[in-house]
Scaffold this motif. Sequence first.
Motif, short mmCIF file in Angstrom:
data_model
loop_
_atom_site.label_atom_id
_atom_site.label_comp_id
_atom_site.label_asym_id
_atom_site.label_seq_id
_atom_site.Cartn_x
_atom_site.Cartn_y
_atom_site.Cartn_z
N HIS A 21 0.86 -1.18 0.00
CA HIS A 21 0.00 0.00 0.00
C HIS A 21 0.89 1.23 0.00
N ALA A 22 0.72 2.03 -1.01
CA ALA A 22 1.58 3.21 -1.13
C ALA A 22 0.88 4.42 -0.52
N ASP A 23 1.57 5.08 0.40
CA ASP A 23 1.06 6.35 0.91
C ASP A 23 1.21 7.41 -0.17
N ASP A 24 0.48 8.54 0.02
CA ASP A 24 0.51 9.57 -1.02
C ASP A 24 1.92 10.06 -1.32
N LYS A 25 2.71 10.28 -0.26
CA LYS A 25 4.06 10.78 -0.50
C LYS A 25 4.89 9.76 -1.28
N ASP A 26 4.70 8.50 -0.97
CA ASP A 26 5.43 7.45 -1.70
C ASP A 26 5.07 7.47 -3.18
N VAL A 27 3.76 7.60 -3.45
CA VAL A 27 3.30 7.61 -4.85
C VAL A 27 3.94 8.78 -5.60
#
Lengths: 148, 148
Positions: free
Chosen positions: A23-29
């Motif tokens: 699951h990618a957090d927004d910052k990761d994306v």
Amino acid sequence: MRSSSKLRCVAALALLALLPAAHADDKDVIDYRQHIMNTLNEQAAALGQILSASVPDDNVIAHLDAIALTASTALKAFMSKVPGGEAKPDVWANWADFSKRMNDFARMTAEMAKTAHEHGKDAGLANVVDALSCKSCHDTYRKEKPKQ
Amino acid sequence: MRSSSKLRCVAALALLALLPAAHADDKDVIDYRQHIMNTLNEQAAALGQILSASVPDDNVIAHLDAIALTASTALKAFMSKVPGGEAKPDVWANWADFSKRMNDFARMTAEMAKTAHEHGKDAGLANVVDALSCKSCHDTYRKEKPKQ
């Protein structure tokens, strides 16, 4: 390689095996798609130096390959609807247009690389202006870089 | 694409044809190798995000290919003896060691990409710690980034 680094990487690999659907957090994306787009910027800049004859052209085909390869991953990096970074919300509001442009970009850079392999670097570069349509897409879908 | 851009590119291509052995000024040489090394940084960072499971792993093989491809161009970008940027003069003072490390890096990343194609991404990633020996080489041959 220090053993602490190795341990961290082994732990990361174990985590990868445990979490195939991360699951990618927004910052990761946002970070991830910026790594992709920065790769394209760096490779296009290297190619630009070659086109302006400011450096030798030994690596032309490798640059065309790297651009085509990275272009093939770019659309996927925007699939999650996470506005932010330099991407305007229009990316997702006009997804049909954006994804068409990205697919065209992937297809045309792949053709350019294939031509270079089959007929030499000059033949590959003959379509560089049409294949690297970065500016037209950036003008529509990219915000000004935030000030550091 | 605006016609002025097209004209500039056509002019650049014509120049490329006229100047197959371009003479690179020092700044050009430094800029070029930085584009190569920045590509590696961006791709390694993207791979790092996948390894830490912060983003999905769909693009693993493309990242391994891009790293291997770019690694294959890296040594050539340091062939001109032009200290500057982040490269320490030791790069050229210890050229035998530096070039061995760069060749090892190219060979090992190529093997990693090949393994991923033949046996899947997890098999390719099994050697990521040894193949991406960035830190050990940077500790020896890279200066601290100059302040912006």
